[in-house]
Design an enzyme around this catalytic site. Structure first.
Site, short mmCIF file in Angstrom:
data_model
loop_
_atom_site.label_atom_id
_atom_site.label_comp_id
_atom_site.label_asym_id
_atom_site.label_seq_id
_atom_site.Cartn_x
_atom_site.Cartn_y
_atom_site.Cartn_z
CD1 TRP A 21 -2.15 1.95 0.29
CD2 TRP A 21 -2.48 1.54 2.54
NE1 TRP A 21 -3.04 2.89 0.81
CE2 TRP A 21 -3.34 2.83 2.12
CE3 TRP A 21 -2.81 1.23 3.82
CZ2 TRP A 21 -4.21 3.42 2.92
CZ3 TRP A 21 -3.60 1.59 4.69
CH2 TRP A 21 -4.14 3.17 4.20
CG ASP A 53 -1.81 -7.91 -0.36
OD1 ASP A 53 -2.82 -8.70 -0.90
OD2 ASP A 53 -2.28 -6.73 -0.13
CE1 TYR A 58 -4.10 -0.83 -1.01
CE2 TYR A 58 -2.63 -2.41 -1.58
CZ TYR A 58 -3.96 -2.21 -0.94
OH TYR A 58 -4.27 -2.97 0.12
CD GLN A 189 -5.53 -8.66 2.41
OE1 GLN A 189 -5.48 -7.25 2.23
NE2 GLN A 189 -5.12 -9.50 1.72
CB SER A 218 -3.14 -2.82 10.23
OG SER A 218 -3.36 -2.06 8.77
N PRO A 219 -0.73 -5.74 11.11
CG PRO A 219 0.75 -7.20 10.52
CD PRO A 219 -0.15 -6.33 10.17
CD GLU A 221 -3.62 -1.68 15.53
OE1 GLU A 221 -4.14 -0.37 15.15
OE2 GLU A 221 -4.18 -2.59 15.61
#
Length: 329
Positions: A21, A53, A58, A189, A218-219, A221
């Site tokens: 992203w 990914d 994006y 996801q 976002s593991p 954050e």
């Protein structure tokens, strides 16, 4: 590198995937450097990460173009490539959702826009097939496409050899079950981290029950769980939109991170590596999306796979996280 299956697809993917992203740039992120981006993708592959990914939205195609540029010099058959459909900006089909500069972004999972999207993605990525094709977000009124129509289109694309596995993203449990009623879904996801474990109440049990992979985004954050952010750290628009990053919530999150920092000393690792290792140990969480725009970031994150956390420490981290409560939205 560790590998786990993508549902029942027969695809074996590295437990960490490179999320791109940020590589797409645009108003949500600080300036990006395309040369660094391509180098980061190559470094991820060198480290054994075989899953990349991306998504058309994006950077309005820029992320896919950068991934395509990087893949020109590697063996495509050794890369698990995932991209998405569902954000549309070419005309007025779909339901208007937001403005991005002069572009109107719409949510659309109509079969006609999906078929046009995948052809554009294939061209930008420089490939003739996508390994995992996700619906990015559900469609919404007034142009609401029935899930059965969307899923049948995806199944046709799979039959045609343009995609190998079907994934869905940001869905409710009820929506996921509707997809499953029509055909095989191999991966969901959605957001998950040590301090955002809401999916343990719905989607994760469903993934376990149905034999689907769960790919957490976002593991860390948006960088907060890297341990490098303070109350005074400037953050991008994308980071600032995360609930735990908001000024009213950040002090509680930073107190949690201070506790992680003490435990990280025991394992001789970083806070980020500890947070990554914790998430990968949770039932149903099979893969993590780790965004990176610099080689140094992905090098540091991959080292988390060398950690084996003691059961008592997993319980301890969960207890600290539960004591945080929920952020103010």
């Amino acid at each position: 590198m560790k590998f786990r299956p993508i549902g029942k697809s027969g695809i074996e993917a590295s437990v960490v995937a490179l999320g791109t992203w940020g590589i797409g740039g645009g108003p949500n992120w600080a300036d990006t450097d395309d040369a660094y981006s391509v180098g980061t993708i190559h470094k991820a592959l060198d480290l054994g990460i075989n899953m990349i990914d991306t998504a058309p939205v994006y950077g309005n195609g820029h992320s896919e173009e950068m991934v395509g540029r990087a893949l020109k010099t590697v063996d495509r058959s050794k890369v698990i490539l995932s991209t998405k459909c569902g954000w549309w900006w070419k005309d007025d089909r779909g339901s208007e959702f937001m403005k991005r500069g002069d572009i109107t972004l719409r949510r659309s999972l109509r079969p006609d826009t999906i078929r046009e999207e995948i052809e554009m993605s294939l061209k930008r990525l420089g490939t003739d097939y996508i390994d995992i094709y996700f619906t990015h977000w559900p469609s919404i009124p007034p142009d609401l496409t029935p899930i059965a129509e969307t899923m049948n289109c995806l199944l046709e694309l799979k039959k045609e050899g343009k995609i190998r596995a079907i994934g869905i993203s940001n869905v409710t449990t009820e929506q996921a079950k509707e997809y499953l009623d029509v055909g095989q879904v191999d991966v969901i996801q959605d957001k998950y981290s040590a301090i955002d474990r809401a999916k343990e109440c719905d989607l994760l049990p469903l993934c376990i029950e149905e034999g689907m992979a769960f790919m957490a985004y976002s593991p860390l954050e948006a960088g907060l769980l890297s341990g490098k952010i303070t109350m005074d750290t400037p953050v991008s628009v994308a980071q600032g939109n995360q609930p735990w990053m908001k000024p009213e919530n950040r002090p509680r999150a930073l107190a949690f991170i201070d506790k992680l920092r003490g435990l990280a000393e025991k394992y001789d690792c970083t806070v980020a590596q500890l947070a990554i290792a914790f998430s990968l140990e949770q039932p149903g969480v099979s893969h993590l999306l780790l965004g990176a725009r610099r080689e140094s970031t992905i090098i540091e994150n991959v080292k988390a796979l060398d950690l084996t956390l003691e059961p008592a420490d997993l319980v301890r981290i969960r207890g600290w996280a539960e004591a945080l409560g929920t952020p103010t939205l």
